[in-house]
Design an enzyme around this catalytic site. Structure first.
Site, PDB file in Angstrom:
ATOM      1  N   LYS A 187     -47.464   8.321 -58.534  1.00 27.34           N
ATOM      2  CA  LYS A 187     -47.949   8.073 -57.165  1.00 27.34           C
ATOM      3  C   LYS A 187     -46.963   8.548 -56.098  1.00 27.34           C
ATOM      4  O   LYS A 187     -47.361   9.006 -55.029  1.00 27.34           O
ATOM      5  CB  LYS A 187     -48.231   6.582 -56.953  1.00 27.34           C
TER       6      LYS A 187
ATOM      7  N   GLU B 108     -44.378   0.673 -48.769  1.00 25.21           N
ATOM      8  CA  GLU B 108     -45.226   1.147 -47.677  1.00 25.21           C
ATOM      9  C   GLU B 108     -45.496   0.013 -46.711  1.00 25.21           C
ATOM     10  O   GLU B 108     -45.503  -1.152 -47.103  1.00 25.21           O
ATOM     11  CB  GLU B 108     -46.598   1.615 -48.226  1.00 25.21           C
TER      12      GLU B 108
ATOM     13  N   HIS C 145     -59.878  -5.108 -57.815  1.00 21.16           N
ATOM     14  CA  HIS C 145     -59.807  -3.664 -58.031  1.00 21.16           C
ATOM     15  C   HIS C 145     -60.890  -3.133 -58.959  1.00 21.16           C
ATOM     16  O   HIS C 145     -60.837  -1.996 -59.405  1.00 21.16           O
ATOM     17  CB  HIS C 145     -58.408  -3.244 -58.506  1.00 21.16           C
TER      18      HIS C 145
ATOM     19  N   ARG D  36     -60.723  12.857 -62.498  1.00 20.69           N
ATOM     20  CA  ARG D  36     -61.816  12.715 -63.472  1.00 20.69           C
ATOM     21  C   ARG D  36     -63.135  12.558 -62.723  1.00 20.69           C
ATOM     22  O   ARG D  36     -63.149  12.391 -61.501  1.00 20.69           O
ATOM     23  CB  ARG D  36     -61.589  11.444 -64.307  1.00 20.69           C
TER      24      ARG D  36
HETATM   25  C1  MV4 Z   1     -52.562  -0.502 -50.050  1.00 23.64           C
HETATM   26  C2  MV4 Z   1     -53.186  -1.517 -49.322  1.00 23.64           C
HETATM   27  C3  MV4 Z   1     -52.684  -1.805 -48.071  1.00 23.64           C
HETATM   28  N1  MV4 Z   1     -51.624  -1.144 -47.583  1.00 23.64           N
HETATM   29  N2  MV4 Z   1     -51.502   0.137 -49.525  1.00 23.64           N
HETATM   30  C4  MV4 Z   1     -55.051  -1.041 -54.091  1.00 23.64           C
HETATM   31  C5  MV4 Z   1     -55.281  -0.112 -55.219  1.00 23.64           C
HETATM   32  C6  MV4 Z   1     -54.552   1.143 -54.930  1.00 23.64           C
HETATM   33  N3  MV4 Z   1     -55.435   2.249 -55.042  1.00 23.64           N
HETATM   34  C7  MV4 Z   1     -54.021   0.987 -53.533  1.00 23.64           C
HETATM   35  N4  MV4 Z   1     -54.387  -0.323 -53.076  1.00 23.64           N
HETATM   36  C8  MV4 Z   1     -54.043  -0.764 -51.837  1.00 23.64           C
HETATM   37  N5  MV4 Z   1     -52.986  -0.141 -51.272  1.00 23.64           N
HETATM   38  C9  MV4 Z   1     -51.063  -0.189 -48.321  1.00 23.64           C
HETATM   39  N6  MV4 Z   1     -50.001   0.472 -47.820  1.00 23.64           N
HETATM   40  C10 MV4 Z   1     -54.281  -2.164 -49.891  1.00 23.64           C
HETATM   41  C11 MV4 Z   1     -54.707  -1.798 -51.152  1.00 23.64           C
HETATM   42  C12 MV4 Z   1     -55.823  -2.544 -51.673  1.00 23.64           C
HETATM   43  C13 MV4 Z   1     -57.052  -1.943 -51.958  1.00 23.64           C
HETATM   44  C14 MV4 Z   1     -57.275  -0.587 -51.765  1.00 23.64           C
HETATM   45  C15 MV4 Z   1     -58.484  -0.011 -52.081  1.00 23.64           C
HETATM   46  C16 MV4 Z   1     -59.502  -0.818 -52.589  1.00 23.64           C
HETATM   47  C17 MV4 Z   1     -59.304  -2.150 -52.784  1.00 23.64           C
HETATM   48  C18 MV4 Z   1     -58.085  -2.737 -52.480  1.00 23.64           C
HETATM   49  C19 MV4 Z   1     -57.913  -4.099 -52.659  1.00 23.64           C
HETATM   50  C20 MV4 Z   1     -56.721  -4.668 -52.374  1.00 23.64           C
HETATM   51  C21 MV4 Z   1     -55.673  -3.884 -51.891  1.00 23.64           C
END
Ligand code: MV4
Length: 498
Positions: free
Chosen positions: A116, A200, A235, A293
């Site tokens: 990542k 972040e 998630h 994918r």
């Molecule tokens: C974040 C965020 C808030 N701020 N990064 C969750 C899975 C991964 N793909 C990244 N995720 C997140 N990253 C920052 N800087 C909140 C999430 C997140 C989230 C993102 C997408 C879909 C669902 C989520 C559920 C909780 C937190």
């Protein structure tokens, strides 16, 4: 054209791929575990081979066994579907070494996005918006404190090898930083054998918006617009729609252009998805990760753009040019997908077992990708998703109405499912007005216990309340108390609100 393709997967996605092959006149080879002898993907294929015991680690994850079958059956190519070996570079390379085409991105594409932190650096170079944070890995708590001072709380610590929600810690107070930092590092090490973490700024309450991209081997790259996947729980996505009700057209085009730049940056080949978090109050978007994918929710993109993404994957793997140019692609109408899972609606535990009755919805503008049939026993070993219902409408409102109609037609007995949860979500004001975020299910906890709107035996209620309280024990809010305040006793049963 390929003469024969091995489908290295099971369930609905194996069927989806098999269907595309059949339409193209390609023979298909299924593989199956001991638990999948009666699975529908086996019946629909031209040939089928057993690859071992029920656990995935002894069957669907065994690159060696699957390759052995591929060679024995004399296939030209392998389609990995999603999950299992779909992002396994060792498998992709082994296929190539055996002269078999891996229908998917290059191993280098997969590697570039697997880490990542380096993916984020690549995206910064490509001028794709990223969340402010540490420029690289954060090695010590002291370093973490300095970053925190710079960007301000709240922050999120992420394991570089993580993804899909594993290996993340939110820090809202200085006092939590040290333990969160250590926890995140050890989680990275335990789950992914890599303790690298980065920091972040935490974007609170975002939407999940992702862009479908496609590249060919001639340097052509396009995007097929967005999908919104904010209805999720831990998630796991539950409902997806395209277009997103929250993305203005100018932002949509910017997200598309950024995603094409992102894909071009790594010479991406085949179907991929660029995942963003989206701040609905500012309409700002930030790159999160790329999924290398085909995704579960690809049908909604197919429906609104009039494309067949699996056939397109096959064409790209054959070395053809993309069959569409960017200017040919338009979003027409609105599509919604709900994931039907064999799970207990109260505890959310998988509910495998014998399907007694099963009748899928039908009728205009309804698509069902399913491997369920009456008499089939859903195994305990795999993902509980048994079907996807996808509806299209001229407008979002029509797509929702069609989905409600479709779910009311869905007959499923013998196993428990989340159909009632879907019906409840589709009526919720936050879903109807499109303002829902990734926190939607957690904030509206009552949606998570659809069966509890009815009378339930007291012991079931008490167990559910205890599980809810246990799950929420760290969140320091009153949700778990809410559960316990919206009921009254009716004889030996509990009557819940609504
Ligand atoms: C974040 C965020 C808030 N701020 N990064 C969750 C899975 C991964 N793909 C990244 N995720 C997140 N990253 C920052 N800087 C909140 C999430 C997140 C989230 C993102 C997408 C879909 C669902 C989520 C559920 C909780 C937190």
């Amino acid at each position: 054209m390929f003469k024969k393709v091995l489908v290295a997967n099971r369930g609905e996605i194996a069927i989806r791929v098999t269907r595309a092959c059949r339409e193209l006149g390609i023979l298909t080879v299924a593989v199956f575990s001991d638990a999948d002898r009666d699975s529908l993907h086996v019946f629909l294929a031209d040939e089928a081979y057993n690859i071992g015991p029920a656990p995935s680690t002894e069957s669907y994850l065994r690159a060696d066994k699957i390759l052995e079958v591929a060679i024995k059956a004399g296939v030209d190519a392998v389609h990995p579907g999603y999950g299992f070996l779909s992002e396994n570079t060792h498998f992709a390379r082994s296929c190539k070494a055996a002269g078999i085409v891996f229908i998917g991105p290059t191993p280098e594409n997969i590697e570039a996005m697997g880490d990542k932190l380096s993916a984020k650096a690549l995206m910064r170079n490509a001028k794709v918006p990223t969340v402010p944070g540490s420029p690289g890995p954060v090695e010590t708590v002291e370093e973490a404190r300095v970053i925190c001072k710079e960007i301000g709380l709240p922050i999120i610590i992420k394991a570089s090898a993580g993804g899909g929600g594993k290996g993340m810690r939110v820090v809202r107070h200085d006092s939590e930083l040290e333990s969160a930092f250590r926890a995140c590092r050890s989680e990275g090490l335990n789950y992914f054998k890599d303790s690298t973490v980065y920091i972040e700024k935490f974007v609170s309450d975002p939407k999940h918006i992702e862009i479908q991209v496609f590249g060919d081997t001639h340097g052509n790259t396009v995007h097929l617009f967005e999908r919104e996947c904010s209805v999720q729980r831990r998630h796991q996505k539950i409902i997806e729609e395209s277009p997103s009700p929250s993305v203005p057209n100018d932002v949509r085009l910017k997200m598309g252009e950024c995603s094409v730049r992102a894909a071009k940056q790594i010479g991406y080949v085949g179907a991929g998805t660029i995942e963003f978090i989206f701040d609905n109050s500012t309409k700002e978007f930030y790159f999160m990760e790329m999924n290398t994918r085909l995704q579960v929710e690809h049908p909604i993109t197919e429906i609104v753009t009039g494309t067949d993404l699996v056939k397109e994957q096959i064409f790209v793997a054959l070395g053809r040019k993309l069959s569409f140019r960017q200017e040919d692609l338009k979003q027409k109408g609105h599509a919604i997908e709900v994931r039907i899972c064999a799970e207990d609606p109260v505890t959310y535990q998988p509910s495998p077992g014998l399907i007694r009755a099963c009748r899928h919805p039908q009728g205009p503008f309804v698509r069902v990708d399913s491997y369920a049939y009456p008499g089939y026993e859903v195994p305990i070993y795999y993902d509980p998703m048994i079907a996807k219902v996808i509806t299209w409408g001229e407008t979002r409102q029509e797509a929702i109405a069609r989905m409600e109609r479709s779910l009311s037609e869905f007959i499923l007995s013998g196993i428990r499912s989340n159909i009632a949860l879907h019906k409840t979500i589709l009526k919720h004001p936050k879903f109807l007005d499109g303002s829902y975020t990734t926190q939607f299910l957690e904030k509206n906890f009552e949606l998570m216990e659809p069966e509890m709107f009815k009378e339930v035996p007291e012991h079931v209620f008490l167990i559910a309340a205890a599980i809810t309280a246990f799950n929420d024990r760290k969140s320091k809010d009153v949700r778990s108390l809410n559960v316990v305040s919206n009921w009254k006793r009716v004889g030996r049963k509990i009557q819940l609100r609504m």
